[in-house]
Design a protein around this motif. Structure first.
Motif, PDB file in Angstrom:
ATOM      1  N   ASP A 125       0.828  -1.212   0.000  1.00  0.00           N
ATOM      2  CA  ASP A 125       0.000   0.000   0.000  1.00  0.00           C
ATOM      3  C   ASP A 125       0.859   1.258   0.000  1.00  0.00           C
ATOM      4  N   SER A 129      -6.659   2.461  13.564  1.00  0.00           N
ATOM      5  CA  SER A 129      -7.263   3.370  12.595  1.00  0.00           C
ATOM      6  C   SER A 129      -7.141   2.787  11.185  1.00  0.00           C
ATOM      7  N   ASN A 130      -8.121   3.081  10.360  1.00  0.00           N
ATOM      8  CA  ASN A 130      -8.182   2.542   9.000  1.00  0.00           C
ATOM      9  C   ASN A 130      -7.341   3.409   8.059  1.00  0.00           C
ATOM     10  N   HIS A 182      -1.790   0.121   8.430  1.00  0.00           N
ATOM     11  CA  HIS A 182      -2.689  -0.701   9.247  1.00  0.00           C
ATOM     12  C   HIS A 182      -3.504  -1.639   8.361  1.00  0.00           C
ATOM     13  N   THR A 183      -3.987  -1.111   7.228  1.00  0.00           N
ATOM     14  CA  THR A 183      -4.852  -1.914   6.358  1.00  0.00           C
ATOM     15  C   THR A 183      -4.100  -3.088   5.742  1.00  0.00           C
ATOM     16  N   ASP A 188      -6.958  -7.702   8.781  1.00  0.00           N
ATOM     17  CA  ASP A 188      -8.118  -8.202   8.038  1.00  0.00           C
ATOM     18  C   ASP A 188      -9.293  -8.126   8.999  1.00  0.00           C
ATOM     19  N   HIS A 189     -10.136  -7.138   8.823  1.00  0.00           N
ATOM     20  CA  HIS A 189     -11.132  -6.783   9.838  1.00  0.00           C
ATOM     21  C   HIS A 189     -11.966  -7.975  10.298  1.00  0.00           C
ATOM     22  N   LYS A 219     -10.590  -2.629  12.770  1.00  0.00           N
ATOM     23  CA  LYS A 219     -10.252  -1.288  12.297  1.00  0.00           C
ATOM     24  C   LYS A 219     -11.414  -0.351  12.565  1.00  0.00           C
ATOM     25  N   GLU A 276     -12.808   3.898  11.673  1.00  0.00           N
ATOM     26  CA  GLU A 276     -12.584   5.121  10.909  1.00  0.00           C
ATOM     27  C   GLU A 276     -12.112   6.217  11.859  1.00  0.00           C
ATOM     28  N   ASP A 313     -17.658   4.916  15.631  1.00  0.00           N
ATOM     29  CA  ASP A 313     -17.094   3.668  15.123  1.00  0.00           C
ATOM     30  C   ASP A 313     -16.069   3.117  16.109  1.00  0.00           C
ATOM     31  N   LYS A 372     -16.361  -0.590  18.204  1.00  0.00           N
ATOM     32  CA  LYS A 372     -15.349  -1.634  18.059  1.00  0.00           C
ATOM     33  C   LYS A 372     -14.641  -1.890  19.395  1.00  0.00           C
TER      34      LYS A 372
END
Length: 372
Positions: free
Chosen positions: A158, A304-305, A309-310, A314-315, A321, A323, A329, A333
């Motif tokens: 990424d 945080s997304n 991190h992404t 894998d949520h 994750k 927002e 949010d 979580k």
């Protein structure tokens, strides 16, 4: 011939590599450099390892002990006299390759190429455009130095995509080598925290704008107000230029009883042994070492997304994750991880398995040997 032996034999020339970091304090970049150079030596890498870095704790003395020779540079500050002494250091030690880590180190490495045709490798450790006057200057300096770089290393796919799209590097000159951690070394200083009535959450980070601790305190305040029945403690390990302001913010929010600034730790295991859930509110990342370390011991993580991190989370499988712009949010979580024992146990196993499969320091070092 086994691939590993071939790689080592390909690196037998008696020439030096200089690694540069403008930081040696707590943080992913200096920690990454310690892990990389330690594992290069463990794999029998034949090139001489030289390191230029500050000597500040916790990584300064480690880097000095690893290097065949060490050159001290100031913390996060470019100095012209130091630059010319560093050039002389390179000439005297027959250095042919320079590998810089992070923006400050990259200024030293790329400018050195103006004086001699060194091979320059640069690792970003996070791509971000700060929308301030200073940030724009830094961004344009990075672009100006791009032609003086032979290879760019991105620590996640990424990050590589982002770097290319921002015109900070080209696809032809960039390579992705993901960060890795020494799970066994971390495990030696880690003992799982025994879950009690109070849920302990923690973050290990430099206390800077990037790490979003100011957002964390606001969201923790809202979580406390919405779920007063949940007893929790939030431990923040690390130091940095924002520490005083963050401590003041904590007092103003009335969180002194729930939030504890524990300062620098001897290693990640010290903090991880005290917490049940790992939190990261970073505004941007490359591939964060602290998150890899937490996942390596099976720590349930809520992050945080953002890029970096992404790549790892894998949520719902190996972590959660949220927002960054949504306190709602985050609270939802966070509540899930506080109350759902089965979810935490599922995440533990998946997180640990992922690190062991894809993100070890040894596999990372082998990839760098190929590049060198």
């Amino acid at each position: 011939m086994p691939k590993e032996n071939f790689l080592l034999n390909a690196s037998v020339e008696n020439e030096g590599i200089l690694f540069i970091s403008s930081r040696s304090d707590i943080g992913g970049g200096p920690g990454h450099l310690v892990d990389l150079t330690t594992n290069l030596k463990a794999l029998g890498f034949k090139k001489s390892i030289y390191i230029a870095s500050p000597l500040a704790p916790p990584h300064g003395q480690k880097l000095k002990s690893i290097a065949e020779k060490h050159f001290e540079i100031p913390e996060r500050k470019f100095s012209l006299p130091v630059f010319f002494r560093l050039f002389k250091f390179c000439i005297n030690n027959h250095i042919k390759t320079i590998h810089s880590h992070g923006r400050g180190a990259g200024i030293y490495s790329r400018l050195l190429k103006l004086f001699k045709n060194f091979t320059i490798i640069h690792t970003f450790h996070g791509i971000h455009l700060e929308k301030s006057f200073t940030g724009l200057i830094k961004w344009n300096v990075d672009k100006a130095l791009k032609p003086l770089t032979d290879y760019f290393v991105c620590v996640s796919k990424d990050e590589q995509i982002e770097a290319i799209s921002y015109n900070q590097c080209t696809e032809a000159k960039s390579i992705c080598i993901v960060n890795g951690v020494d799970s066994e070394a971390i495990a030696q200083n880690y003992s799982a925290h025994k879950l009690a009535d109070t849920i302990q959450m923690g973050t290990l980070a430099r206390l800077t704008y990037q790490k979003g601790i100011d957002i964390a305190l606001k969201y923790i305040k809202e979580f406390k107000a919405q779920y007063p029945e949940i007893k929790f403690k939030y431990l923040i390990a690390g130091d940095g230029e924002d520490k005083v302001n963050l401590e003041k913010q904590c007092q103003e929010l009335g969180l002194s009883g729930e939030v504890d600034f524990v300062g620098n730790t001897a290693g990640p295991g010290e903090l991880l042994s005290k917490v049940d859930v790992y939190l990261s509110f970073s505004r941007w990342e490359g591939l964060p070492l602290s998150l890899l370390e937490a996942m390596s011991v099976g720590m349930p993580c809520l992050v945080s997304n953002v890029v970096g991190h992404t790549t790892l989370i894998d949520h719902g499988e190996n972590g959660l994750k949220f927002e960054l712009e949504s306190s709602t949010d985050f609270k939802e979580k966070c509540l899930m991880l506080c109350q759902d024992n089965k979810l935490r146990e599922k995440i533990r196993g998946e997180a640990k398995a992922l690190i062991e499969k894809k993100y070890t320091a040894k596999s990372m070092a082998k990839k760098y040997i190929e590049l060198y």
